[in-house]
Scaffold this motif. Structure first.
Motif, PDB file in Angstrom:
ATOM      1  N   TYR A 100       6.457 -12.983   2.825  1.00  0.00           N
ATOM      2  CA  TYR A 100       7.884 -13.170   2.577  1.00  0.00           C
ATOM      3  C   TYR A 100       8.244 -12.335   1.358  1.00  0.00           C
ATOM      4  CZ  TYR A 100       8.019 -17.305   5.611  1.00  0.00           C
ATOM      5  OH  TYR A 100       7.948 -18.170   6.677  1.00  0.00           O
ATOM      6  N   LYS A 101       9.238 -11.499   1.503  1.00  0.00           N
ATOM      7  CA  LYS A 101       9.670 -10.643   0.386  1.00  0.00           C
ATOM      8  C   LYS A 101      10.038 -11.479  -0.830  1.00  0.00           C
ATOM      9  CE  LYS A 101      12.939  -7.041  -0.887  1.00  0.00           C
ATOM     10  NZ  LYS A 101      14.134  -6.288  -0.505  1.00  0.00           N
ATOM     11  N   GLU A 102      10.762 -12.566  -0.613  1.00  0.00           N
ATOM     12  CA  GLU A 102      11.204 -13.394  -1.738  1.00  0.00           C
ATOM     13  C   GLU A 102      10.046 -14.059  -2.472  1.00  0.00           C
ATOM     14  OE1 GLU A 102      12.253 -16.002   1.957  1.00  0.00           O
ATOM     15  OE2 GLU A 102      12.108 -13.878   1.472  1.00  0.00           O
ATOM     16  N   VAL A 103       8.935 -14.270  -1.788  1.00  0.00           N
ATOM     17  CA  VAL A 103       7.742 -14.814  -2.440  1.00  0.00           C
ATOM     18  C   VAL A 103       7.086 -13.735  -3.287  1.00  0.00           C
ATOM     19  CG1 VAL A 103       5.412 -15.734  -2.067  1.00  0.00           C
ATOM     20  CG2 VAL A 103       7.335 -16.613  -0.717  1.00  0.00           C
ATOM     21  N   VAL A 104       6.869 -12.575  -2.683  1.00  0.00           N
ATOM     22  CA  VAL A 104       6.195 -11.474  -3.381  1.00  0.00           C
ATOM     23  C   VAL A 104       6.959 -11.091  -4.645  1.00  0.00           C
ATOM     24  CG1 VAL A 104       5.454  -9.060  -3.204  1.00  0.00           C
ATOM     25  CG2 VAL A 104       5.064 -10.640  -1.303  1.00  0.00           C
ATOM     26  N   GLU A 105       8.281 -11.104  -4.567  1.00  0.00           N
ATOM     27  CA  GLU A 105       9.094 -10.747  -5.743  1.00  0.00           C
ATOM     28  C   GLU A 105       8.887 -11.699  -6.917  1.00  0.00           C
ATOM     29  OE1 GLU A 105      12.993 -10.665  -3.980  1.00  0.00           O
ATOM     30  OE2 GLU A 105      12.801  -8.530  -3.447  1.00  0.00           O
ATOM     31  N   ARG A 106       8.378 -12.880  -6.672  1.00  0.00           N
ATOM     32  CA  ARG A 106       8.181 -13.880  -7.728  1.00  0.00           C
ATOM     33  C   ARG A 106       6.737 -13.946  -8.233  1.00  0.00           C
ATOM     34  NH1 ARG A 106      12.113 -18.056  -7.283  1.00  0.00           N
ATOM     35  NH2 ARG A 106      11.261 -18.811  -9.250  1.00  0.00           N
ATOM     36  N   LEU A 107       5.847 -13.162  -7.648  1.00  0.00           N
ATOM     37  CA  LEU A 107       4.438 -13.224  -8.016  1.00  0.00           C
ATOM     38  C   LEU A 107       4.115 -12.341  -9.214  1.00  0.00           C
ATOM     39  CD1 LEU A 107       2.733 -13.003  -4.493  1.00  0.00           C
ATOM     40  CD2 LEU A 107       3.280 -15.052  -5.815  1.00  0.00           C
ATOM     41  N   ASP A 108       3.229 -12.831 -10.053  1.00  0.00           N
ATOM     42  CA  ASP A 108       2.628 -12.037 -11.117  1.00  0.00           C
ATOM     43  C   ASP A 108       1.200 -11.750 -10.681  1.00  0.00           C
ATOM     44  OD1 ASP A 108       4.877 -12.221 -12.778  1.00  0.00           O
ATOM     45  OD2 ASP A 108       4.189 -14.107 -13.640  1.00  0.00           O
ATOM     46  N   ASP A 109       0.576 -10.776 -11.292  1.00  0.00           N
ATOM     47  CA  ASP A 109      -0.823 -10.454 -11.011  1.00  0.00           C
ATOM     48  C   ASP A 109      -1.025 -10.150  -9.528  1.00  0.00           C
ATOM     49  OD1 ASP A 109      -3.472  -9.957 -11.655  1.00  0.00           O
ATOM     50  OD2 ASP A 109      -4.075 -12.048 -11.471  1.00  0.00           O
ATOM     51  N   VAL A 110      -0.235  -9.193  -9.034  1.00  0.00           N
ATOM     52  CA  VAL A 110      -0.247  -8.862  -7.619  1.00  0.00           C
ATOM     53  C   VAL A 110      -0.496  -7.375  -7.412  1.00  0.00           C
ATOM     54  CG1 VAL A 110       2.272  -8.599  -7.541  1.00  0.00           C
ATOM     55  CG2 VAL A 110       1.038  -9.094  -5.442  1.00  0.00           C
ATOM     56  N   TYR A 111      -1.270  -7.055  -6.377  1.00  0.00           N
ATOM     57  CA  TYR A 111      -1.468  -5.677  -5.947  1.00  0.00           C
ATOM     58  C   TYR A 111      -0.885  -5.564  -4.542  1.00  0.00           C
ATOM     59  CZ  TYR A 111      -3.611  -1.422  -4.212  1.00  0.00           C
ATOM     60  OH  TYR A 111      -3.800  -0.183  -3.663  1.00  0.00           O
ATOM     61  N   VAL A 112      -0.067  -4.545  -4.322  1.00  0.00           N
ATOM     62  CA  VAL A 112       0.544  -4.317  -3.010  1.00  0.00           C
ATOM     63  C   VAL A 112      -0.180  -3.152  -2.337  1.00  0.00           C
ATOM     64  CG1 VAL A 112       2.667  -3.731  -1.777  1.00  0.00           C
ATOM     65  CG2 VAL A 112       2.759  -5.207  -3.808  1.00  0.00           C
ATOM     66  N   PHE A 113      -0.721  -3.421  -1.154  1.00  0.00           N
ATOM     67  CA  PHE A 113      -1.480  -2.435  -0.384  1.00  0.00           C
ATOM     68  C   PHE A 113      -0.620  -1.930   0.760  1.00  0.00           C
ATOM     69  CE2 PHE A 113      -4.559  -1.675   3.180  1.00  0.00           C
ATOM     70  CZ  PHE A 113      -5.153  -0.540   2.657  1.00  0.00           C
ATOM     71  N   ASP A 114      -0.372  -0.640   0.771  1.00  0.00           N
ATOM     72  CA  ASP A 114       0.417  -0.008   1.821  1.00  0.00           C
ATOM     73  C   ASP A 114      -0.536   0.687   2.789  1.00  0.00           C
ATOM     74  OD1 ASP A 114       2.123   1.447   3.445  1.00  0.00           O
ATOM     75  OD2 ASP A 114       3.363   2.165   1.784  1.00  0.00           O
ATOM     76  N   ARG A 115      -0.733   0.117   3.955  1.00  0.00           N
ATOM     77  CA  ARG A 115      -1.666   0.664   4.950  1.00  0.00           C
ATOM     78  C   ARG A 115      -1.288   2.073   5.395  1.00  0.00           C
ATOM     79  NH1 ARG A 115      -4.603  -3.126   8.802  1.00  0.00           N
ATOM     80  NH2 ARG A 115      -4.594  -5.145   7.790  1.00  0.00           N
ATOM     81  N   ARG A 116      -0.016   2.426   5.279  1.00  0.00           N
ATOM     82  CA  ARG A 116       0.404   3.763   5.706  1.00  0.00           C
ATOM     83  C   ARG A 116      -0.240   4.854   4.843  1.00  0.00           C
ATOM     84  NH1 ARG A 116       6.595   2.905   5.228  1.00  0.00           N
ATOM     85  NH2 ARG A 116       5.730   2.035   3.346  1.00  0.00           N
ATOM     86  N   LEU A 117      -0.687   4.479   3.647  1.00  0.00           N
ATOM     87  CA  LEU A 117      -1.332   5.442   2.766  1.00  0.00           C
ATOM     88  C   LEU A 117      -2.848   5.452   2.920  1.00  0.00           C
ATOM     89  CD1 LEU A 117       0.791   4.710  -0.433  1.00  0.00           C
ATOM     90  CD2 LEU A 117       1.184   6.436   1.333  1.00  0.00           C
ATOM     91  N   GLU A 118      -3.356   4.619   3.812  1.00  0.00           N
ATOM     92  CA  GLU A 118      -4.799   4.535   4.042  1.00  0.00           C
ATOM     93  C   GLU A 118      -5.286   5.814   4.725  1.00  0.00           C
ATOM     94  OE1 GLU A 118      -7.929   1.481   6.246  1.00  0.00           O
ATOM     95  OE2 GLU A 118      -5.783   1.244   6.564  1.00  0.00           O
ATOM     96  N   PRO A 119      -6.391   6.374   4.238  1.00  0.00           N
ATOM     97  CA  PRO A 119      -6.936   7.582   4.872  1.00  0.00           C
ATOM     98  C   PRO A 119      -7.293   7.328   6.339  1.00  0.00           C
ATOM     99  CG  PRO A 119      -8.067   7.097   2.802  1.00  0.00           C
ATOM    100  CD  PRO A 119      -7.179   5.936   3.103  1.00  0.00           C
ATOM    101  N   LEU A 120      -7.105   8.345   7.168  1.00  0.00           N
ATOM    102  CA  LEU A 120      -7.352   8.230   8.600  1.00  0.00           C
ATOM    103  C   LEU A 120      -8.786   7.796   8.890  1.00  0.00           C
ATOM    104  CD1 LEU A 120      -6.297   8.488  11.461  1.00  0.00           C
ATOM    105  CD2 LEU A 120      -6.915  10.910  11.395  1.00  0.00           C
TER     106      LEU A 120
END
Length: 183
Positions: A100-120
């Motif tokens: 949930y976007k609204e949950v993530v926006e309230r988190l501290d100590d978080v790493y966001v992983f974007d799979r689109r940037l994952e090497p093939l």
């Protein structure tokens, strides 16, 4: 070692029961369902990580599971825990819940992983994404964060991983999200 394995199973069942007893826990269940894992202190493989066979699911506004915790029951959450333990042996538990976007926006100590940037080459190796996600979180933050957000990709549902020392701890943290969801 056997007594620790028994303790891990008992504590994981306690955590799963706490999760499903929350009336709004169903809001946290993604289509891929929820899993909770807990590793023995010197885990060396998936066989040393207990999880819920078949995962926790939701139907008719209720979360539930069908089978008690077992070792080797989840490769997915086990890889997250085992990779985290390489960097911090205290991080022996994880749960993945609905994004949930609204949950993530309230988190501290978080790493966001974007799979689109994952090497093939990583994308094509079965099971490698979870390892890479945790490795990149550690590399970027210099430690294992409390939260790792998997943003998903085409055909991959986004989720929020809560990591910690104990499954009851990660479940209680994840359940606090229901108060942040705008439904």
């Amino acid at each position: 070692m056997e007594s620790e394995r028994d303790y891990v199973l008992k504590r994981l069942k306690e955590a799963a029961d706490i999760f499903v007893s929350e009336p709004k826990a169903y809001l946290l269940v993604p289509e891929i369902r929820v899993n909770i894992g807990y590793a023995v202190s010197n885990a060396s493989g998936v066989q040393d990580v207990a999880a819920i066979p078949g995962r926790i699911t939701a139907a008719f506004n209720r979360a539930f599971y069908c089978m008690p915790p077992a070792f080797g029951a989840s490769d997915h959450v086990a890889r997250v825990i085992l990779t985290a333990m390489k960097y911090d042996p205290q991080v022996r538990s994880a749960i993945d819940v609905k994004y949930y976007k609204e949950v993530v926006e309230r988190l501290d100590d978080v790493y966001v992983f974007d799979r689109r940037l994952e090497p093939l080459e990583s994308r094509t190796k079965e099971g490698h994404t979870m390892n890479l996600m945790v490795e990149l979180a550690h590399e970027k933050m210099g430690r294992i964060p409390k939260y790792i957000v998997d943003m998903g990709d085409y055909g991959k549902e986004p989720t929020i991983f809560v990591l910690g020392k104990d499954p009851v701890e990660v479940v209680k943290t994840s359940l606090s999200f229901v108060n942040l969801i705008q439904k």
